[in-house]
Motif scaffolding. Sequence first.
Motif, PDB file in Angstrom:
ATOM      1  N   SER A 127     -38.305 -21.397   1.219  1.00 49.01           N
ATOM      2  CA  SER A 127     -38.877 -20.863   2.461  1.00 49.01           C
ATOM      3  C   SER A 127     -38.124 -21.562   3.593  1.00 49.01           C
ATOM      4  CB  SER A 127     -40.395 -21.063   2.516  1.00 49.01           C
ATOM      5  OG  SER A 127     -40.721 -22.404   2.713  1.00 49.01           O
ATOM      6  N   ALA A 155     -38.303 -24.309   5.347  1.00 47.72           N
ATOM      7  CA  ALA A 155     -37.959 -25.731   5.281  1.00 47.72           C
ATOM      8  C   ALA A 155     -36.806 -25.972   4.305  1.00 47.72           C
ATOM      9  CB  ALA A 155     -39.185 -26.538   4.863  1.00 47.72           C
ATOM     10  N   LEU A 158     -34.515 -23.709   3.502  1.00 47.54           N
ATOM     11  CA  LEU A 158     -33.297 -23.140   4.092  1.00 47.54           C
ATOM     12  C   LEU A 158     -32.701 -24.133   5.092  1.00 47.54           C
ATOM     13  CD1 LEU A 158     -34.585 -19.476   4.521  1.00 47.54           C
ATOM     14  CD2 LEU A 158     -32.696 -20.192   3.049  1.00 47.54           C
ATOM     15  N   PHE A 177     -40.717 -10.277   9.346  1.00 48.35           N
ATOM     16  CA  PHE A 177     -39.783 -10.859   8.378  1.00 48.35           C
ATOM     17  C   PHE A 177     -40.218 -12.267   7.990  1.00 48.35           C
ATOM     18  CE2 PHE A 177     -37.721  -7.740  10.967  1.00 48.35           C
ATOM     19  CZ  PHE A 177     -36.945  -7.011  10.091  1.00 48.35           C
ATOM     20  N   ARG A 190     -42.607 -14.806   5.079  1.00 53.29           N
ATOM     21  CA  ARG A 190     -43.309 -14.787   3.798  1.00 53.29           C
ATOM     22  C   ARG A 190     -44.733 -14.299   4.042  1.00 53.29           C
ATOM     23  NH1 ARG A 190     -45.858 -19.965   3.638  1.00 53.29           N
ATOM     24  NH2 ARG A 190     -44.945 -21.300   5.223  1.00 53.29           N
ATOM     25  N   TRP A 218     -51.611 -17.127   7.501  1.00 51.45           N
ATOM     26  CA  TRP A 218     -51.336 -17.617   8.857  1.00 51.45           C
ATOM     27  C   TRP A 218     -50.114 -16.972   9.483  1.00 51.45           C
ATOM     28  CZ3 TRP A 218     -47.181 -20.577  10.709  1.00 51.45           C
ATOM     29  CH2 TRP A 218     -46.336 -21.162   9.751  1.00 51.45           C
ATOM     30  N   LYS A 219     -49.355 -16.210   8.697  1.00 52.54           N
ATOM     31  CA  LYS A 219     -48.202 -15.499   9.275  1.00 52.54           C
ATOM     32  C   LYS A 219     -48.640 -14.202   9.960  1.00 52.54           C
ATOM     33  CE  LYS A 219     -44.726 -18.233   8.265  1.00 52.54           C
ATOM     34  NZ  LYS A 219     -43.856 -18.820   9.303  1.00 52.54           N
ATOM     35  N   VAL A 268     -41.118  -7.383   5.455  1.00 49.24           N
ATOM     36  CA  VAL A 268     -40.149  -8.057   4.587  1.00 49.24           C
ATOM     37  C   VAL A 268     -40.688  -9.435   4.245  1.00 49.24           C
ATOM     38  CG1 VAL A 268     -37.778  -8.928   4.458  1.00 49.24           C
ATOM     39  CG2 VAL A 268     -38.255  -6.776   5.635  1.00 49.24           C
ATOM     40  N   GLY A 269     -40.608  -9.814   2.973  1.00 57.12           N
ATOM     41  CA  GLY A 269     -41.122 -11.124   2.566  1.00 57.12           C
ATOM     42  C   GLY A 269     -42.114 -10.965   1.430  1.00 57.12           C
ATOM     43  N   GLY A 305     -40.591  -6.456   0.130  1.00 55.13           N
ATOM     44  CA  GLY A 305     -40.565  -7.658  -0.710  1.00 55.13           C
ATOM     45  C   GLY A 305     -39.584  -8.693  -0.182  1.00 55.13           C
ATOM     46  N   GLN A 306     -39.301  -9.699  -1.002  1.00 60.02           N
ATOM     47  CA  GLN A 306     -38.399 -10.784  -0.598  1.00 60.02           C
ATOM     48  C   GLN A 306     -36.965 -10.270  -0.592  1.00 60.02           C
ATOM     49  OE1 GLN A 306     -39.610 -13.561   0.406  1.00 60.02           O
ATOM     50  NE2 GLN A 306     -37.781 -14.831   0.600  1.00 60.02           N
ATOM     51  N   HIS A 354     -43.297 -11.235  15.321  1.00 64.66           N
ATOM     52  CA  HIS A 354     -43.616 -12.513  14.663  1.00 64.66           C
ATOM     53  C   HIS A 354     -45.074 -12.832  14.987  1.00 64.66           C
ATOM     54  CE1 HIS A 354     -42.278 -16.076  12.552  1.00 64.66           C
ATOM     55  NE2 HIS A 354     -42.969 -16.798  13.391  1.00 64.66           N
ATOM     56  N   GLY A 411     -40.119 -21.527  13.261  1.00 67.39           N
ATOM     57  CA  GLY A 411     -39.958 -20.074  13.108  1.00 67.39           C
ATOM     58  C   GLY A 411     -38.493 -19.688  13.179  1.00 67.39           C
ATOM     59  N   ARG A 412     -37.794 -19.909  12.063  1.00 66.83           N
ATOM     60  CA  ARG A 412     -36.371 -19.528  12.008  1.00 66.83           C
ATOM     61  C   ARG A 412     -36.192 -18.043  12.312  1.00 66.83           C
ATOM     62  NH1 ARG A 412     -32.501 -21.940   8.485  1.00 66.83           N
ATOM     63  NH2 ARG A 412     -32.122 -19.841   7.673  1.00 66.83           N
ATOM     64  N   THR A 413     -37.179 -17.255  11.874  1.00 71.56           N
ATOM     65  CA  THR A 413     -37.082 -15.808  12.058  1.00 71.56           C
ATOM     66  C   THR A 413     -36.869 -15.441  13.530  1.00 71.56           C
ATOM     67  OG1 THR A 413     -39.063 -16.058  10.720  1.00 71.56           O
ATOM     68  CG2 THR A 413     -38.103 -13.922  10.803  1.00 71.56           C
ATOM     69  N   GLU A 466     -33.274 -16.010  14.280  1.00 72.26           N
ATOM     70  CA  GLU A 466     -32.440 -14.993  13.616  1.00 72.26           C
ATOM     71  C   GLU A 466     -32.436 -13.694  14.414  1.00 72.26           C
ATOM     72  OE1 GLU A 466     -33.130 -16.831   9.137  1.00 72.26           O
ATOM     73  OE2 GLU A 466     -34.400 -15.210   9.843  1.00 72.26           O
TER      74      GLU A 466
HETATM   75  N1  UDP Z   1     -36.679 -14.870   4.678  1.00 72.76           N
HETATM   76  C1  UDP Z   1     -35.850 -14.390   3.682  1.00 72.76           C
HETATM   77  N2  UDP Z   1     -36.257 -13.304   2.965  1.00 72.76           N
HETATM   78  C2  UDP Z   1     -37.423 -12.697   3.188  1.00 72.76           C
HETATM   79  C3  UDP Z   1     -38.292 -13.207   4.194  1.00 72.76           C
HETATM   80  C4  UDP Z   1     -37.879 -14.304   4.934  1.00 72.76           C
HETATM   81  O1  UDP Z   1     -34.741 -14.889   3.465  1.00 72.76           O
HETATM   82  O2  UDP Z   1     -37.703 -11.720   2.514  1.00 72.76           O
HETATM   83  C5  UDP Z   1     -36.206 -16.028   5.460  1.00 72.76           C
HETATM   84  C6  UDP Z   1     -36.125 -15.745   6.949  1.00 72.76           C
HETATM   85  O3  UDP Z   1     -34.949 -15.056   7.239  1.00 72.76           O
HETATM   86  C7  UDP Z   1     -36.171 -17.148   7.515  1.00 72.76           C
HETATM   87  C8  UDP Z   1     -37.041 -17.896   6.497  1.00 72.76           C
HETATM   88  O4  UDP Z   1     -37.134 -17.073   5.341  1.00 72.76           O
HETATM   89  O5  UDP Z   1     -34.891 -17.732   7.538  1.00 72.76           O
HETATM   90  C9  UDP Z   1     -38.425 -18.172   6.996  1.00 72.76           C
HETATM   91  O6  UDP Z   1     -38.391 -19.264   7.820  1.00 72.76           O
HETATM   92  P1  UDP Z   1     -39.400 -19.492   9.020  1.00 72.76           P
HETATM   93  O7  UDP Z   1     -39.022 -20.773   9.616  1.00 72.76           O
HETATM   94  O8  UDP Z   1     -39.395 -18.321   9.936  1.00 72.76           O
HETATM   95  O9  UDP Z   1     -40.850 -19.520   8.363  1.00 72.76           O
HETATM   96  P2  UDP Z   1     -41.518 -20.224   7.078  1.00 72.76           P
HETATM   97  O10 UDP Z   1     -41.645 -19.157   6.058  1.00 72.76           O
HETATM   98  O11 UDP Z   1     -40.671 -21.319   6.635  1.00 72.76           O
HETATM   99  O12 UDP Z   1     -42.834 -20.717   7.588  1.00 72.76           O
END
Ligand code: UDP
Length: 389
Positions: free
Chosen positions: A23, A25, A27, A214, A216, A220-221, A241-242, A272-273, A289, A298-300, A303
Amino acid sequence: MAARSGIAARPSVLFVSHTGTMSGAELVLRDAVQPWAGSTAFLFEDGALTDALRGQGLEIRLARRRTSLAALRRDASPLSALPVLGRLGALVLEIARAARACDVVYANSQKAFLLSAFAARCVGRPLVWHLHDILDSAHFGRAQRIAQVSLANLCATRVIVPSEAAARAFVQGGGRRSLIRIVPNGLDLDRDPRPAAALRAALGLPAGPLVGVFSRIAPWKGQDVLIEALARLPGLHCIVVGAPLFGENAYAAHLMDLVAKYRLSDRITFLGQRDDVPRLMQAVDVVVHPSVDPEPFGRTLVEAMRVGVPVVATDAGASAEILDGGAAGTLVPPRRPDRLAAALSELLDNPEAFATRTGLARERALSRYGADRMQRALADIILQVAGRA
Ligand code: UDP
Ligand code: GLC
């Protein structure tokens, strides 16, 4: 050791992670270790992270007795650790053995930190905690917060957080401010040169107004809030997505129930993922988001900013920092499908009015949230705690 990104990465670091699932962290860890080829990763379990870190040149040590810490949930009582206490002790010893051969211990998660704290103490190594969480009551039970902050105050040499919001929560929870270093997450990604319409067709996504979330799948998302907003916006399609990466299957089922309740199955596509998030983002008109609890980073968000797609995010946690208080994206209050729906329709009705802001967002992502900047800041901290700055 030769540094791959120009950082003199001399000390040897033991990077510790409790999960092998990628997830946000993990990445971040994958990108953070890039200058530390030759160092070691200690992983409690095997997973996609193993290959990702091996690919960066790290030596991998997997815990000999795989102990799933999934039962130790964030709101669980400390007593729930009792049945696995023996195995946790064995893990501490394993980490300590690995740490003896290293100069610095770097824990990348809350559970990794709890065990690394004892291990680093045993062998007298400095300990860096990369805290990717907001230590508040929305995310953690009281006993866990007290345990984490007290242990950090006692054992951590530095606590790295990705945002002011995460720093504030740590200090408000009793954490020592002097321990904190804020290092915003940074990432690099390639933009697909194809225009959105071509990408959409290539990906088999519907024509017409399209938004996407986008993250997971986790309560809380806030994916449910987006579904509720969609029910108020006829004609709008959405991709979700996720996946529920950490056992949030009941919430995933709840999302399906909502889709059925509002008869949205022809307007919401669950993908899905995926491993092509930036490409999928470029195919939508707006990235949403909708986190309902404070977001540590929030990497998303970054991105979406990087690929130049407008963002609507909830004003909770770090979103406002990243989106420059709303100058680089729209902020709406959390848990308000009506406000989210209004913001989306404003954006979709008049996208040109938001073009300048989206351009600013892209500049901001490039100048503040690049991987190189993050790697250098993290390396400075590691060098300092190793006494070799
Ligand atoms: N992500 C992914 N595939 C998915 C959904 C999410 O690769 O199907 C990636 C997304 O691009 C982002 C990371 O998962 O880089 C999620 O990081 P974020 O910091 O937004 O949230 P976290 O899930 O760690 O709380
Ligand atoms: C955590 C947080 C997320 C953050 C990521 C990387 O998973 O939930 O907000 O971006 O860590 O720091």
